[in-house]
Design a protein around this motif. Structure first.
Motif, PDB file in Angstrom:
ATOM      1  N   GLN A 106     -69.740  73.516  67.444  1.00 16.50           N
ATOM      2  CA  GLN A 106     -69.775  72.966  68.808  1.00 16.50           C
ATOM      3  C   GLN A 106     -71.128  72.313  69.078  1.00 16.50           C
ATOM      4  N   SER A 110     -71.618  68.443  69.922  1.00 11.32           N
ATOM      5  CA  SER A 110     -72.248  68.047  71.189  1.00 11.32           C
ATOM      6  C   SER A 110     -73.454  67.154  70.922  1.00 11.32           C
ATOM      7  N   GLU A 113     -72.060  63.732  70.025  1.00 11.67           N
ATOM      8  CA  GLU A 113     -71.514  63.058  71.204  1.00 11.67           C
ATOM      9  C   GLU A 113     -72.635  62.594  72.132  1.00 11.67           C
ATOM     10  N   ASP A 114     -73.661  63.417  72.316  1.00 17.63           N
ATOM     11  CA  ASP A 114     -74.815  63.007  73.132  1.00 17.63           C
ATOM     12  C   ASP A 114     -75.547  61.833  72.490  1.00 17.63           C
ATOM     13  N   ARG A 142     -61.503  69.208  71.884  1.00 15.92           N
ATOM     14  CA  ARG A 142     -62.639  68.433  72.374  1.00 15.92           C
ATOM     15  C   ARG A 142     -62.193  67.080  72.943  1.00 15.92           C
TER      16      ARG A 142
END
Length: 169
Positions: A106, A110, A113-114, A142
């Motif tokens: 995760q 993340s 994605e950021d 997700r």
């Protein structure tokens, strides 16, 4: 835990992690990774392009992810949700089995994605092995949309599902 860009000297430790993952998957009858993949050459290219990131715990590499702008030719047969303009492609996400189930994947996702949002990418594309139900569910939870399948002959006779996540600011 921290995430940083990988360097060439990290590759052997990254391979230890991916080999441990491959061994665990084989025990679960998931034949996703093998002696051909992932390999040193793939990770070396990732490092050279500055696209490989590692997750460390107490200065020990426990995971990795490749965040690439290169579209593999095999993806040309997929009808993607966004035009081929500004995407990232995620590859070789791995968390050492000793650290799985602790939110490490995760954290890596993340981060990716950021990274994509911060750099104004339109979407994130990836593939995962169809027989790895845990991964399939992970990406679908997700919000990634399954769009089709591709085959990697040196990896498996079974398909890999292709996914895309459209990014919204």
């Amino acid at each position: 835990m921290k995430i940083r860009k990988a360097i060439t000297s990290d590759i052997e430790n990254i391979l230890k992690t991916t080999r441990a993952c491959a061994s665990k998957m084989r025990e679960q009858k998931i034949f996703q990774w093998n002696e051909h993949y992932p390999n040193y050459e793939a990770f070396k290219e990732d490092v050279d392009r500055e696209e490989l990131f590692v997750l460390e715990s107490k200065e020990k590499i426990i995971g990795c992810i490749t965040i690439s702008t290169l579209k593999d030719d095999i993806y040309n047969e997929i009808n993607w949700l966004t035009p081929d303009e500004k995407q990232i492609y995620l590859h070789r996400l791995a968390v050492h089995p000793d650290y799985q189930g602790q939110g490490c994947a995760q954290k890596l996702m993340s981060f990716a994605e950021d990274y994509a949002l911060d750099n104004n990418f339109l979407s994130i594309r990836l593939d995962t092995f169809s027989k790895n139900i845990r991964n399939v569910n992970f990406y679908e939870r997700r919000g990634y949309i399954r769009l089709g399948e591709v085959f990697f002959p040196k990896q498996s006779d079974h398909p890999f599902y292709c996914y895309e996540l459209i990014l919204k600011k």
